[in-house]
Design a protein around this motif. Structure first.
Motif, short mmCIF file in Angstrom:
data_model
loop_
_atom_site.label_atom_id
_atom_site.label_comp_id
_atom_site.label_asym_id
_atom_site.label_seq_id
_atom_site.Cartn_x
_atom_site.Cartn_y
_atom_site.Cartn_z
N ASN A 93 96.57 34.19 81.65
CA ASN A 93 97.44 33.26 82.37
C ASN A 93 98.85 33.81 82.52
O ASN A 93 99.54 33.53 83.51
N LYS A 94 99.30 34.58 81.53
CA LYS A 94 100.64 35.18 81.62
C LYS A 94 100.73 36.17 82.77
O LYS A 94 101.82 36.43 83.28
N ARG A 95 99.60 36.73 83.18
CA ARG A 95 99.56 37.70 84.28
C ARG A 95 99.14 37.07 85.60
O ARG A 95 98.79 37.77 86.55
N GLY A 96 99.16 35.74 85.66
CA GLY A 96 98.87 35.04 86.91
C GLY A 96 97.41 34.88 87.23
O GLY A 96 97.06 34.57 88.37
N PHE A 97 96.54 35.08 86.25
CA PHE A 97 95.10 34.93 86.47
C PHE A 97 94.65 33.64 85.79
O PHE A 97 94.96 33.41 84.61
N TYR A 98 93.90 32.79 86.54
CA TYR A 98 93.53 31.48 86.01
C TYR A 98 92.03 31.24 86.22
O TYR A 98 91.43 31.71 87.19
N ARG A 99 91.47 30.47 85.26
CA ARG A 99 90.06 30.07 85.32
C ARG A 99 89.98 28.68 85.94
O ARG A 99 90.76 27.78 85.60
N ILE A 100 89.07 28.50 86.88
CA ILE A 100 88.85 27.19 87.50
C ILE A 100 87.63 26.56 86.83
O ILE A 100 86.49 26.98 87.07
N ALA A 101 87.90 25.61 85.97
CA ALA A 101 86.82 24.96 85.20
C ALA A 101 87.00 23.45 85.29
O ALA A 101 87.58 22.81 84.40
N PRO A 102 86.51 22.81 86.37
CA PRO A 102 86.68 21.37 86.52
C PRO A 102 85.83 20.60 85.49
O PRO A 102 84.78 21.07 85.05
N THR A 103 86.30 19.42 85.16
CA THR A 103 85.62 18.56 84.19
C THR A 103 85.13 17.32 84.90
O THR A 103 85.56 17.02 86.03
N PRO A 104 84.21 16.57 84.28
CA PRO A 104 83.72 15.34 84.91
C PRO A 104 84.87 14.39 85.26
O PRO A 104 85.89 14.33 84.59
N GLN A 105 84.67 13.69 86.39
CA GLN A 105 85.63 12.74 86.95
C GLN A 105 86.75 13.43 87.75
O GLN A 105 87.59 12.74 88.33
N ASP A 106 86.79 14.78 87.77
CA ASP A 106 87.79 15.46 88.60
C ASP A 106 87.45 15.28 90.07
O ASP A 106 86.28 15.20 90.46
N LYS A 107 88.48 15.25 90.91
CA LYS A 107 88.28 15.13 92.34
C LYS A 107 87.76 16.47 92.89
O LYS A 107 88.14 17.55 92.43
N PHE A 108 86.91 16.35 93.90
CA PHE A 108 86.37 17.56 94.53
C PHE A 108 87.43 18.17 95.45
O PHE A 108 88.03 17.48 96.29
N ASP A 109 87.68 19.46 95.26
CA ASP A 109 88.66 20.20 96.07
C ASP A 109 87.92 21.33 96.76
O ASP A 109 87.47 22.28 96.11
N GLU A 110 87.80 21.23 98.10
CA GLU A 110 87.02 22.24 98.83
C GLU A 110 87.69 23.61 98.82
O GLU A 110 87.05 24.61 99.13
N ILE A 111 88.97 23.67 98.47
CA ILE A 111 89.65 24.97 98.41
C ILE A 111 89.23 25.74 97.16
O ILE A 111 89.12 26.97 97.17
N GLN A 112 88.97 25.00 96.05
CA GLN A 112 88.65 25.65 94.79
C GLN A 112 87.20 25.40 94.33
O GLN A 112 86.73 26.12 93.44
N HIS A 113 86.54 24.42 94.94
CA HIS A 113 85.21 24.05 94.46
C HIS A 113 84.16 24.25 95.56
O HIS A 113 84.48 24.17 96.76
N GLU A 114 82.93 24.48 95.12
CA GLU A 114 81.77 24.57 96.02
C GLU A 114 80.63 23.77 95.40
O GLU A 114 80.18 24.08 94.30
N TRP A 115 80.25 22.71 96.10
CA TRP A 115 79.22 21.86 95.51
C TRP A 115 77.83 22.43 95.78
O TRP A 115 77.52 22.89 96.86
N LYS A 116 77.00 22.43 94.72
CA LYS A 116 75.66 22.99 94.78
C LYS A 116 74.57 21.91 94.72
O LYS A 116 73.38 22.23 94.82
N GLY A 117 74.96 20.68 94.55
CA GLY A 117 73.98 19.60 94.52
C GLY A 117 74.64 18.29 94.13
O GLY A 117 75.85 18.22 93.87
N LYS A 118 73.80 17.23 94.10
CA LYS A 118 74.28 15.91 93.75
C LYS A 118 73.30 15.27 92.77
O LYS A 118 72.09 15.43 92.89
N GLU A 119 73.85 14.55 91.81
CA GLU A 119 73.02 13.85 90.82
C GLU A 119 73.58 12.45 90.62
O GLU A 119 74.80 12.23 90.74
N SER A 120 72.68 11.52 90.33
CA SER A 120 73.10 10.13 90.13
C SER A 120 73.74 9.99 88.76
O SER A 120 73.34 10.63 87.79
N SER A 121 74.75 9.16 88.70
CA SER A 121 75.44 8.90 87.44
C SER A 121 76.11 7.55 87.53
O SER A 121 76.71 7.19 88.55
N SER A 122 75.99 6.81 86.42
CA SER A 122 76.65 5.50 86.36
C SER A 122 78.03 5.60 85.70
O SER A 122 78.79 4.63 85.72
#
Length: 268
Positions: free
Chosen positions: A189-218
Protein backbone atom coordinates in the motif's frame (compact mmCIF):
# COMPACT_ATOMS: atom_id res chain seq x y z
CA UNK A 1 -10.31 84.90 -64.63
CA UNK A 2 -6.59 84.30 -65.28
CA UNK A 3 -5.82 81.48 -67.69
CA UNK A 4 -2.87 79.42 -66.37
CA UNK A 5 -3.27 76.50 -68.74
CA UNK A 6 -0.45 77.76 -71.04
CA UNK A 7 1.97 79.78 -68.90
CA UNK A 8 4.68 81.87 -70.62
CA UNK A 9 8.16 80.30 -70.27
CA UNK A 10 10.62 82.07 -68.00
CA UNK A 11 13.22 82.58 -70.74
CA UNK A 12 10.58 84.42 -72.86
CA UNK A 13 9.73 86.71 -69.95
CA UNK A 14 13.38 87.58 -69.43
CA UNK A 15 14.12 88.46 -73.13
CA UNK A 16 10.71 89.49 -74.38
CA UNK A 17 12.08 92.56 -76.28
CA UNK A 18 14.63 90.51 -78.20
CA UNK A 19 12.03 87.87 -78.98
CA UNK A 20 9.63 90.59 -80.22
CA UNK A 21 12.22 92.17 -82.57
CA UNK A 22 13.17 88.73 -83.86
CA UNK A 23 9.50 87.90 -84.44
CA UNK A 24 9.02 91.14 -86.42
CA UNK A 25 12.05 90.34 -88.59
CA UNK A 26 10.73 86.80 -89.09
CA UNK A 27 7.31 88.03 -90.13
CA UNK A 28 8.85 90.60 -92.51
CA UNK A 29 11.02 87.95 -94.15
CA UNK A 30 8.04 85.63 -94.54
CA UNK A 31 6.00 88.43 -96.13
CA UNK A 32 8.89 89.21 -98.50
CA UNK A 33 9.16 85.56 -99.51
CA UNK A 34 5.43 85.42 -100.12
CA UNK A 35 5.56 88.55 -102.32
CA UNK A 36 8.55 87.23 -104.21
CA UNK A 37 6.82 83.96 -104.92
CA UNK A 38 3.57 85.55 -106.15
CA UNK A 39 3.14 85.18 -109.90
CA UNK A 40 1.77 88.73 -110.34
CA UNK A 41 3.32 90.90 -107.65
CA UNK A 42 1.74 94.27 -106.95
CA UNK A 43 5.06 95.91 -106.04
CA UNK A 44 7.35 96.20 -109.02
CA UNK A 45 10.68 94.96 -107.72
CA UNK A 46 13.05 92.38 -108.91
CA UNK A 47 11.92 89.04 -107.63
CA UNK A 48 15.37 87.54 -107.21
CA UNK A 49 16.63 90.42 -105.07
CA UNK A 50 13.50 90.32 -102.90
CA UNK A 51 13.74 86.55 -102.51
CA UNK A 52 17.41 86.72 -101.50
CA UNK A 53 16.80 89.56 -99.01
CA UNK A 54 13.80 87.75 -97.49
CA UNK A 55 15.77 84.52 -97.20
CA UNK A 56 18.65 86.38 -95.52
CA UNK A 57 16.20 87.97 -93.05
CA UNK A 58 14.59 84.56 -92.40
CA UNK A 59 17.96 82.94 -91.67
CA UNK A 60 18.97 85.88 -89.53
CA UNK A 61 15.75 85.76 -87.52
CA UNK A 62 16.05 81.98 -86.96
CA UNK A 63 19.67 82.36 -85.91
CA UNK A 64 18.73 85.19 -83.59
CA UNK A 65 15.96 83.10 -82.04
CA UNK A 66 18.42 80.25 -81.52
CA UNK A 67 21.05 82.55 -80.03
CA UNK A 68 18.57 84.06 -77.57
CA UNK A 69 17.37 80.62 -76.51
CA UNK A 70 20.89 79.25 -76.02
CA UNK A 71 21.93 82.35 -74.09
CA UNK A 72 18.99 81.96 -71.71
CA UNK A 73 19.78 78.28 -71.27
CA UNK A 74 23.40 79.14 -70.48
CA UNK A 75 22.28 81.73 -67.96
CA UNK A 76 19.93 79.24 -66.29
CA UNK A 77 22.69 76.63 -66.25
CA UNK A 78 25.16 79.13 -64.77
CA UNK A 79 22.52 80.05 -62.19
CA UNK A 80 21.94 76.48 -60.99
CA UNK A 81 25.61 75.43 -61.30
CA UNK A 82 26.71 76.71 -57.82
CA UNK A 83 23.77 74.97 -56.20
CA UNK A 84 24.59 71.76 -58.05
CA UNK A 85 28.22 72.04 -56.94
CA UNK A 86 27.10 72.55 -53.32
CA UNK A 87 24.83 69.54 -53.59
CA UNK A 88 27.69 67.45 -54.95
CA UNK A 89 29.93 68.58 -52.11
CA UNK A 90 27.21 67.75 -49.58
CA UNK A 91 26.68 64.33 -51.16
CA UNK A 92 30.44 63.76 -51.07
CA UNK A 93 30.63 64.62 -47.37
CA UNK A 94 27.65 62.37 -46.60
CA UNK A 95 29.25 59.59 -48.64
CA UNK A 96 32.50 59.96 -46.71
CA UNK A 97 30.70 59.97 -43.37
CA UNK A 98 28.54 57.03 -44.38
CA UNK A 99 31.58 55.12 -45.65
CA UNK A 100 33.36 55.62 -42.33
CA UNK A 101 30.22 54.58 -40.45
CA UNK A 102 29.81 51.54 -42.70
CA UNK A 103 33.40 50.52 -42.06
CA UNK A 104 32.87 50.83 -38.31
CA UNK A 105 29.59 48.97 -38.55
CA UNK A 106 31.21 46.29 -40.71
CA UNK A 107 33.66 45.50 -37.92
CA UNK A 108 30.82 45.37 -35.41
CA UNK A 109 28.72 43.25 -37.75
CA UNK A 110 31.63 40.87 -38.27
CA UNK A 111 32.08 40.48 -34.52
CA UNK A 112 28.35 39.96 -34.09
CA UNK A 113 28.35 37.42 -36.92
CA UNK A 114 31.19 35.45 -35.32
CA UNK A 115 29.44 35.57 -31.96
CA UNK A 116 26.20 34.34 -33.51
CA UNK A 117 28.07 31.49 -35.21
CA UNK A 118 29.58 30.49 -31.86
CA UNK A 119 26.17 30.66 -30.19
CA UNK A 120 24.64 28.55 -32.96
CA UNK A 121 27.45 26.00 -32.66
CA UNK A 122 26.94 25.86 -28.89
CA UNK A 123 23.19 25.54 -29.35
CA UNK A 124 23.62 22.68 -31.82
CA UNK A 125 25.96 20.88 -29.44
CA UNK A 126 23.57 21.46 -26.54
CA UNK A 127 20.68 20.23 -28.66
CA UNK A 128 22.57 17.05 -29.48
CA UNK A 129 23.33 16.55 -25.80
CA UNK A 130 19.67 17.09 -24.93
CA UNK A 131 18.59 14.63 -27.62
CA UNK A 132 20.99 12.01 -26.27
CA UNK A 133 19.78 12.71 -22.74
CA UNK A 134 16.15 12.45 -23.89
CA UNK A 135 16.88 9.09 -25.52
CA UNK A 136 18.52 7.86 -22.32
CA UNK A 137 15.57 9.09 -20.24
CA UNK A 138 13.10 7.33 -22.54
CA UNK A 139 15.10 4.13 -22.34
CA UNK A 140 15.31 4.41 -18.57
CA UNK A 141 11.58 5.12 -18.40
CA UNK A 142 10.89 2.03 -20.52
CA UNK A 143 13.09 -0.08 -18.26
CA UNK A 144 11.40 1.25 -15.13
CA UNK A 145 7.96 0.66 -16.67
CA UNK A 146 8.88 -2.96 -17.44
CA UNK A 147 10.27 -3.42 -13.93
CA UNK A 148 7.08 -1.94 -12.46
CA UNK A 149 4.90 -4.24 -14.54
CA UNK A 150 7.01 -7.25 -13.49
CA UNK A 151 6.74 -6.19 -9.86
CA UNK A 152 2.94 -5.80 -10.17
CA UNK A 153 2.62 -9.24 -11.76
CA UNK A 154 4.76 -10.78 -9.01
CA UNK A 155 2.69 -9.04 -6.34
CA UNK A 156 -0.57 -10.25 -7.87
CA UNK A 157 0.78 -13.82 -8.04
CA UNK A 158 1.78 -13.68 -4.35
CA UNK A 159 -1.68 -12.38 -3.38
CA UNK A 160 -3.29 -15.18 -5.38
CA UNK A 161 -1.16 -17.74 -3.52
CA UNK A 162 -2.29 -16.27 -0.21
CA UNK A 163 -5.90 -16.25 -1.41
CA UNK A 164 -5.79 -19.96 -2.31
CA UNK A 165 -4.06 -20.76 0.96
CA UNK A 166 -6.77 -18.99 2.96
CA UNK A 167 -9.36 -21.38 1.52
CA UNK A 168 -7.96 -24.12 3.77
CA UNK A 169 -10.03 -25.01 6.81
CA UNK A 170 -7.16 -25.15 9.33
CA UNK A 171 -7.72 -22.25 11.79
CA UNK A 172 -4.06 -22.07 12.85
CA UNK A 173 -2.88 -21.82 9.25
CA UNK A 174 -5.52 -19.16 8.43
CA UNK A 175 -4.53 -17.06 11.43
CA UNK A 176 -0.86 -17.10 10.38
CA UNK A 177 -1.78 -16.37 6.76
CA UNK A 178 -4.01 -13.44 7.79
CA UNK A 179 -1.09 -11.89 9.68
CA UNK A 180 1.22 -12.31 6.67
CA UNK A 181 -1.48 -10.92 4.38
CA UNK A 182 -1.98 -7.77 6.45
CA UNK A 183 1.77 -7.19 6.74
CA UNK A 184 2.35 -7.67 3.02
CA UNK A 185 -0.65 -5.53 2.13
CA UNK A 186 0.66 -2.74 4.39
CA UNK A 187 3.99 -2.81 2.54
CA UNK A 188 2.53 -2.69 -0.98
CA UNK A 189 0.00 0.00 0.00
CA UNK A 190 2.92 2.35 0.64
CA UNK A 191 3.91 1.89 -3.01
CA UNK A 192 0.41 2.64 -4.33
CA UNK A 193 -0.65 -0.97 -4.87
CA UNK A 194 -4.02 -2.00 -3.40
CA UNK A 195 -6.06 -5.19 -3.09
CA UNK A 196 -9.75 -5.05 -4.05
CA UNK A 197 -11.52 -7.36 -1.62
CA UNK A 198 -15.22 -6.42 -1.26
CA UNK A 199 -17.21 -7.75 1.70
CA UNK A 200 -20.88 -8.70 1.96
CA UNK A 201 -23.34 -5.78 1.80
CA UNK A 202 -20.86 -3.66 -0.24
CA UNK A 203 -22.32 -1.82 -3.22
CA UNK A 204 -21.50 -3.21 -6.65
CA UNK A 205 -19.02 -1.00 -8.52
CA UNK A 206 -18.66 -1.87 -12.21
CA UNK A 207 -15.31 -0.06 -12.34
CA UNK A 208 -13.74 -2.38 -9.75
CA UNK A 209 -16.07 -5.39 -9.67
CA UNK A 210 -17.17 -8.09 -12.12
CA UNK A 211 -20.16 -10.16 -11.17
CA UNK A 212 -19.97 -13.88 -11.94
CA UNK A 213 -23.38 -14.95 -10.69
CA UNK A 214 -26.30 -14.32 -8.36
CA UNK A 215 -27.47 -16.18 -5.27
CA UNK A 216 -30.50 -15.72 -3.05
CA UNK A 217 -29.95 -14.33 0.41
CA UNK A 218 -32.23 -13.03 3.11
CA UNK A 219 -29.41 -11.25 4.94
CA UNK A 220 -27.97 -9.18 2.08
CA UNK A 221 -29.95 -6.55 0.24
CA UNK A 222 -30.66 -7.59 -3.37
CA UNK A 223 -28.17 -6.10 -5.82
CA UNK A 224 -25.40 -5.84 -3.25
CA UNK A 225 -22.35 -8.06 -3.05
CA UNK A 226 -22.98 -11.36 -1.35
CA UNK A 227 -19.41 -12.70 -1.46
CA UNK A 228 -16.09 -12.22 -3.26
CA UNK A 229 -14.93 -15.12 -5.44
CA UNK A 230 -11.56 -13.64 -6.39
CA UNK A 231 -9.68 -10.53 -5.32
CA UNK A 232 -8.99 -7.67 -7.64
CA UNK A 233 -6.00 -5.32 -7.74
CA UNK A 234 -5.23 -1.72 -8.68
CA UNK A 235 -2.17 0.51 -8.88
CA UNK A 236 -3.12 4.01 -7.85
CA UNK A 237 -6.36 4.76 -9.69
CA UNK A 238 -5.65 2.23 -12.47
CA UNK A 239 -7.49 -1.06 -12.04
CA UNK A 240 -5.24 -3.96 -13.04
CA UNK A 241 -7.69 -6.78 -12.37
CA UNK A 242 -11.41 -6.73 -11.48
CA UNK A 243 -12.64 -8.47 -8.38
CA UNK A 244 -15.05 -11.34 -9.16
CA UNK A 245 -18.17 -11.19 -6.97
CA UNK A 246 -21.52 -12.89 -6.44
CA UNK A 247 -24.54 -10.60 -6.14
CA UNK A 248 -27.42 -11.21 -3.80
CA UNK A 249 -31.03 -11.67 -4.89
CA UNK A 250 -34.20 -12.00 -2.87
CA UNK A 251 -35.13 -15.59 -1.82
CA UNK A 252 -37.97 -17.21 -3.74
CA UNK A 253 -39.79 -18.31 -0.53
CA UNK A 254 -39.93 -14.78 0.73
CA UNK A 255 -41.40 -13.65 -2.56
CA UNK A 256 -44.04 -16.37 -2.43
CA UNK A 257 -44.96 -15.54 1.19
CA UNK A 258 -45.22 -11.86 0.36
CA UNK A 259 -47.47 -12.69 -2.59
CA UNK A 260 -49.77 -14.90 -0.40
CA UNK A 261 -49.95 -12.23 2.28
CA UNK A 262 -50.96 -9.66 -0.29
CA UNK A 263 -53.67 -12.04 -1.59
CA UNK A 264 -55.09 -12.60 1.93
CA UNK A 265 -55.15 -8.92 2.64
CA UNK A 266 -56.99 -8.28 -0.61
CA UNK A 267 -59.60 -10.96 0.23
CA UNK A 268 -60.26 -9.47 3.66
Amino acid sequence: MRNDKHPIPSYVKKSWLLYSITAIILITSLVGLAVALLPNAIIEIQRDILFIISAIYLLASCSFFLWIYLRNQDQEFVGILPKAIDDLKRVGREYYNNTAAIQDNSASVEQLHNRIKQEIRSFVESNKSLENLLIEVRQEKGNLQRELENWQESTIEFFQLLERALEQQNPDVQESLQKNLKEFERIVNKRGFYRIAPTPQDKFDEIQHEWKGKESSSEVEPGNILKCERWGYKSGAKVLQLAEVILAIAPENSNASEASNSIEISQV
